[in-house]
Design an enzyme around this catalytic site. Structure first.
Site, PDB file in Angstrom:
ATOM      1  N   THR A 210       0.835  -1.202   0.000  1.00  8.64           N
ATOM      2  CA  THR A 210       0.000   0.000   0.000  1.00  8.64           C
ATOM      3  C   THR A 210       0.864   1.244   0.000  1.00  8.64           C
ATOM      4  O   THR A 210       0.898   1.972  -0.974  1.00  8.64           O
ATOM      5  CB  THR A 210      -1.001   0.070   1.168  1.00  8.64           C
ATOM      6  OG1 THR A 210      -1.862  -1.063   1.111  1.00  8.64           O
ATOM      7  CG2 THR A 210      -1.885   1.312   1.034  1.00  8.64           C
TER       8      THR A 210
ATOM      9  N   TRP B 109       1.106 -10.162   3.267  1.00  5.62           N
ATOM     10  CA  TRP B 109       0.474  -9.510   2.113  1.00  5.62           C
ATOM     11  C   TRP B 109       1.093 -10.030   0.811  1.00  5.62           C
ATOM     12  O   TRP B 109       0.441 -10.060  -0.213  1.00  5.62           O
ATOM     13  CB  TRP B 109       0.650  -7.998   2.200  1.00  5.62           C
ATOM     14  CG  TRP B 109      -0.430  -7.267   2.926  1.00  5.62           C
ATOM     15  CD1 TRP B 109      -1.366  -6.434   2.362  1.00  5.62           C
ATOM     16  CD2 TRP B 109      -0.708  -7.256   4.338  1.00  5.62           C
ATOM     17  NE1 TRP B 109      -2.197  -5.934   3.333  1.00  5.62           N
ATOM     18  CE2 TRP B 109      -1.818  -6.411   4.561  1.00  5.62           C
ATOM     19  CE3 TRP B 109      -0.125  -7.880   5.429  1.00  5.62           C
ATOM     20  CZ2 TRP B 109      -2.348  -6.180   5.823  1.00  5.62           C
ATOM     21  CZ3 TRP B 109      -0.651  -7.650   6.691  1.00  5.62           C
ATOM     22  CH2 TRP B 109      -1.747  -6.818   6.877  1.00  5.62           C
TER      23      TRP B 109
ATOM     24  N   ASN C  85      -3.331 -12.008   2.722  1.00  9.20           N
ATOM     25  CA  ASN C  85      -4.238 -10.887   2.870  1.00  9.20           C
ATOM     26  C   ASN C  85      -5.086 -10.645   1.627  1.00  9.20           C
ATOM     27  O   ASN C  85      -4.562 -10.396   0.543  1.00  9.20           O
ATOM     28  CB  ASN C  85      -3.451  -9.610   3.187  1.00  9.20           C
ATOM     29  CG  ASN C  85      -4.355  -8.414   3.389  1.00  9.20           C
ATOM     30  OD1 ASN C  85      -5.003  -8.309   4.416  1.00  9.20           O
ATOM     31  ND2 ASN C  85      -4.401  -7.524   2.408  1.00  9.20           N
ATOM     32  N   GLU C  86      -6.408 -10.745   1.780  1.00  4.65           N
ATOM     33  CA  GLU C  86      -7.390 -10.384   0.752  1.00  4.65           C
ATOM     34  C   GLU C  86      -7.188 -11.124  -0.565  1.00  4.65           C
ATOM     35  O   GLU C  86      -7.521 -10.597  -1.633  1.00  4.65           O
ATOM     36  CB  GLU C  86      -7.390  -8.864   0.545  1.00  4.65           C
ATOM     37  CG  GLU C  86      -7.870  -8.116   1.789  1.00  4.65           C
ATOM     38  CD  GLU C  86      -7.823  -6.609   1.657  1.00  4.65           C
ATOM     39  OE1 GLU C  86      -7.325  -6.110   0.629  1.00  4.65           O
ATOM     40  OE2 GLU C  86      -8.248  -5.927   2.597  1.00  4.65           O
TER      41      GLU C  86
ATOM     42  N   GLU D 264      -9.831  -6.692   9.517  1.00  2.50           N
ATOM     43  CA  GLU D 264      -9.336  -5.411   9.012  1.00  2.50           C
ATOM     44  C   GLU D 264     -10.540  -4.545   8.734  1.00  2.50           C
ATOM     45  O   GLU D 264     -11.470  -4.941   8.045  1.00  2.50           O
ATOM     46  CB  GLU D 264      -8.485  -5.553   7.743  1.00  2.50           C
ATOM     47  CG  GLU D 264      -7.976  -4.189   7.253  1.00  2.50           C
ATOM     48  CD  GLU D 264      -7.097  -4.281   6.014  1.00  2.50           C
ATOM     49  OE1 GLU D 264      -6.284  -5.222   5.954  1.00  2.50           O
ATOM     50  OE2 GLU D 264      -7.235  -3.420   5.128  1.00  2.50           O
TER      51      GLU D 264
END
Length: 831
Positions: A121, A163, A208-209, A292
């Site tokens: 990010t 991530w 993550n995601e 999150e």
């Protein structure tokens, strides 16, 4: 106490001062006459409209799910990077605001990124195993942060999540594969590093995601048991609720996941008025987490956070709320530079800002503990209407303590609540704390109110609109008192020989955006410490792909020369960056910057990049003397629109380009190559000054900065208007020292300011009599093509035309830097 007509205000912190008992009793009597004792100090609202009554029975035998905590995330990514470089005093103050019980956010869970050498990010975090088998437990700063959190709160729970990952993982010749045995082994080795640091990891996630792989989770769960990590609970899948449906149909998968964690179940970047789950998630019987949530400005996100913590349980039986991120300790040119609980973007000045989100967290964390139990019958919506606000109640396992947390953030009138205590819970006086979320004054947050005593066995309270309350039998709460120093400029010259960076560490102020830049012993016949790009292959990315690079410095640097020694021993290229500015969100390859590249063959180029990933070659050539494995010194100089590139003291090329007027410096590589760097220097060029009288013309609208209605009174609003040459559109610019200026309206004789130094995004600018207030000091920073930005010293935000409007009368506000044309102003000399 101040008396003003029918309004009473009384504020005090900490323990009830001596002599206030009679006053508290007086308030109680007045409160009963209007529907309950004063909580928040505004009986006039209750008199104006009859409060809605909510009767609550707090039963010590009441049942509910077990509370797991409120926490925040360091990672996803790089959002804690600059905190490590803060002066020790301010660094300790920030850490206290985040982790110290009874002081600030008092976080109960700290979730950290397991670094993977990839941008996730706002930066890339270093892996502990860049290549297979080469484990280094000293890389990165998450170990340090977890140690600091544990030192302040030994009971805090720790949670690790990846991530991305190094490219060697699952690599069978066609790129990395996260869902592989390699990743299971990689995560287990990370847990081993945690042990070396004396840390116990309580929770571990997957990717993550990026969904889930059932077989992989089963392997992870088995590996944890086999390697002695049975205490580490597996969270699946840090994505959506669909994982619960898969678990319901697969017993092996169900057994492999201990906690169901989903992201943004209260909606992404919203007011978080309602949260959701699924019937399958509830039917699993597992603990359900908002693993999150957030992604909100540290101030304006406070109210959404306060809603979501309680409503997450009421609407969806979620027992943990974890905010992204914990702190915005990133450079302000990065996309999410004000999100978190605290902002900390200037290590050189030590300046930081504690946001409303800190106090939204505190209203739960300072009055509860993980392991407490919700009392389902003592939670709900005030008056049965979610528009009035919400409340939840939790008790300790032995029912010796309890707390009710209520919020009236959307209420249009005062709310009356009565609490009746049964089931062996403690009675006596209840302690009340409140925060006024309509206020921008930090003194209005976590304020101790008069205690409430029962009347005929019932505690009556009147809750004012726009607030969060904690009503409790517990003690030990408080609001931190540490204050930030003023913001300042990172002065030139700047030099770093990297000799004070420990091997494996990251150089001061150098923030990796892709790849990993760590301190190593110099090679090539050079002694001492150098910085090396450590990632040998492209990682398994979370963001879009990019070549490795890292940035450093002050966005206001304009005319300067940046130089560094470099060494490359294989095909590829080293890069030196200058005038680095805005980076596009979730896409580190797109950034406004110039760079000088030098390949192993001696080929060089001056290039311009932008946020649309468009790279333009401005000049290029070959320097045969710079070919090969030796050390070479690269320099990139800026003087207005002139750019000069030098190698080993020889000017090899020049270019003329006015796209970017100022910005940071940086280093990088073309391709994942092990380049080394040493002896960074940034020396100033010709200074640029702005003293004089100007009209300020907005780049987006073409309209002038204007005092509305030609007003001259203190507090008169500032907007934009078509240029007319009026005295209300002309500003005298005078230096105040330290690189800042005061802008004084010619007509009014008053200074442009952020009213009260209010750090809330969207605050409209106004004028006020000149004073030494930092809110009246502005940094004028060239942004390119003859335009500048105006950065407020008190808040760090920029003068911005609201909503990118082009209309006459549109508000001029403060807003975080985003590279928009509505934040750029041309200074047109009028004297």
């Amino acid at each position: 106490m101040e008396v003003n007509g029918s309004m009473w205000t009384h504020r005090y912190r900490g323990r009830t001062p001596a002599g206030t008992a009679a006053f508290a009793a007086f308030l109680l009597i007045v409160g009963l006459l209007v529907g309950g004792p004063l909580v928040g100090g505004q009986p006039s609202a209750a008199l104006a409209k009859a409060p809605t009554l909510t009767a609550v029975t707090v039963d010590g035998h009441g049942t509910g799910r077990t509370f797991d905590g409120v926490g925040a995330i360091s990672g996803g990514g790089g959002n804690t990077r600059l905190l490590t470089d803060y002066p020790p005093k301010q660094r300790g103050e920030i850490l206290d605001y985040l982790f110290k019980p009874g002081y600030g956010a008092a976080l109960q869970i700290l979730k950290v990124e397991i670094g993977g050498d990839t941008n996730s990010t706002d930066g890339a975090e270093a892996s502990h195993e860049h290549s297979r088998g080469a484990v280094n437990c000293g890389t990165g700063y998450e170990w340090w942060l977890m140690e600091q959190a544990k030192a302040r709160n030994p009971g805090i729970k720790l949670y690790g999540l990846a991530w991305g990952a190094p490219g060697w993982i699952g690599n069978t010749g066609g790129g990395g594969n996260f869902w592989s045995q390699d990743t299971v082994d990689y995560l287990v080795s990370w847990l081993g590093c945690a042990r070396q640091h004396g840390l116990t990891i309580d929770y571990l996630g997957g990717w993550n995601e990026r969904g889930y792989n059932t077989g992989w989770y089963e392997k992870l769960h088995s590996a944890l048991a086999a390697k002695g990590y049975r205490h580490t609970h597996v969270v699946g899948a840090d994505s959506g609720w669909d994982v619960a449906t898969a678990m319901r149909g697969d017993s092996a998968f169900d057994n492999a996941v201990d906690i169901i964690g989903t992201h943004y179940p209260c909606s992404y970047m919203s007011a978080m008025t309602q949260c959701s789950t699924t019937s399958d998630a509830l039917a699993t019987g597992k603990q359900l987490w908002a693993s999150e949530n957030g992604s909100e400005d540290y101030n304006t996100g406070g109210a959404p956070l306060a809603r979501a913590v309680g409503r997450g349980y009421l609407d969806a039986k979620m027992t943990a709320y974890i905010n992204w991120p914990v702190v915005a300790a990133v450079y302000p040119n990065l996309p999410y530079n004000t999100m978190g609980l605290v902002t900390a973007t200037q290590p050189w000045s030590g300046a930081y800002s504690v946001g409303k989100s800190t106090w939204a967290s505190a209203h739960t964390t300072q009055f509860t503990r993980p392991g407490w139990h919700y009392i389902d019958t003592a939670g709900g919506y005030l008056g049965g209407d979610r528009a009035n606000g919400s409340y939840v109640t939790l008790r300790s396992p032995d029912s010796t303590a309890w707390s009710t947390i209520a919020e009236t953030l959307d209420a249009s009138a005062a709310q009356t609540m009565t609490l009746k205590v049964t089931g062996g819970l403690a009675g006596g006086a209840l302690h009340v704390w409140s925060s006024d979320f309509s206020s921008t004054d930090q003194r209005d947050y976590m304020v101790r109110q008069p205690d409430v005593t029962p009347v005929s066995g019932t505690y009556p309270l009147t809750l004012q609109p726009g607030r969060v309350y904690s009503i409790t039998t517990t003690t030990g709460q408080g609001a931190g008192t540490a204050q930030s120093p003023a913001r300042g400029v990172l002065q030139l010259p700047y030099r770093d020989g990297f000799e004070h960076t420990g091997v494996g560490g990251e150089a001061r102020l150098l923030a990796a955006q892709q790849g990993s830049f760590e301190a190593v012993r110099c090679a090539g016949g050079r002694a001492g410490t150098c910085v090396r790009q450590m990632a040998p292959t492209a990682p398994i990315n979370w963001d879009s792909p990019a070549d490795p690079y890292a940035i450093l410095g002050d966005l206001g640097w304009s005319n300067y020369t940046v130089s560094i020694d470099t060494r490359l021993t294989q095909d590829g290229a080293v890069r030196l960056l200058g005038r680095v500015g805005t980076q596009s969100g979730f896409s580190p390859a797109g950034i406004n910057s110039y760079d000088l590249s030098l390949s192993h063959s001696g080929a060089w180029a001056i290039e311009r990049n932008n946020t649309a990933h468009q790279v333009t070659v401005l000049a290029q050539g070959t320097d045969t003397q710079a070919a090969g494995d030796g050390w070479h010194r690269l320099s990139l100089g800026f003087d207005g629109a002139t750019i000069t590139a030098s190698i080993d003291g020889r000017t090899v090329g020049t270019a003329t380009d006015a796209s970017y007027g100022s910005g940071q410096v940086g280093i990088g590589t073309t391709g994942y190559v092990p380049a080394q760097y040493d002896n960074l220097s940034v020396t100033p060029g010709p200074a640029q000054t702005y003293a004089g009288t100007y009209q300020l013309v907005n780049r987006n609208s073409g309209k002038a900065l204007d005092v509305a209605d030609q007003a001259t009174a203190d507090g008169s609003a500032v907007d934009q208007w078509a240029g007319n040459g009026g005295a209300n559109q002309r500003w005298t610019v005078q230096p105040t020292g330290d690189g800042y200026y005061r802008l004084t309206g010619v007509q009014s004789g008053k200074a442009l300011q952020v009213p009260g130094g209010n750090p809330v995004s969207g605050t409209q600018l106004d004028i006020r009599a000149r004073q030494s207030d930092l809110a009246q000091q502005w940094r004028i920073v060239p942004s390119g093509d003859g335009y500048t930005t105006l950065e407020n010293r008190a808040t760090g935000m920029l003068a911005d035309v609201s909503g990118q409007s082009t209309a006459d009368g549109a508000k001029v506000i403060e807003w975080p830097p985003n590279g928009g044309a509505n934040q750029q102003w041309q200074l047109v000399r009028t004297d």
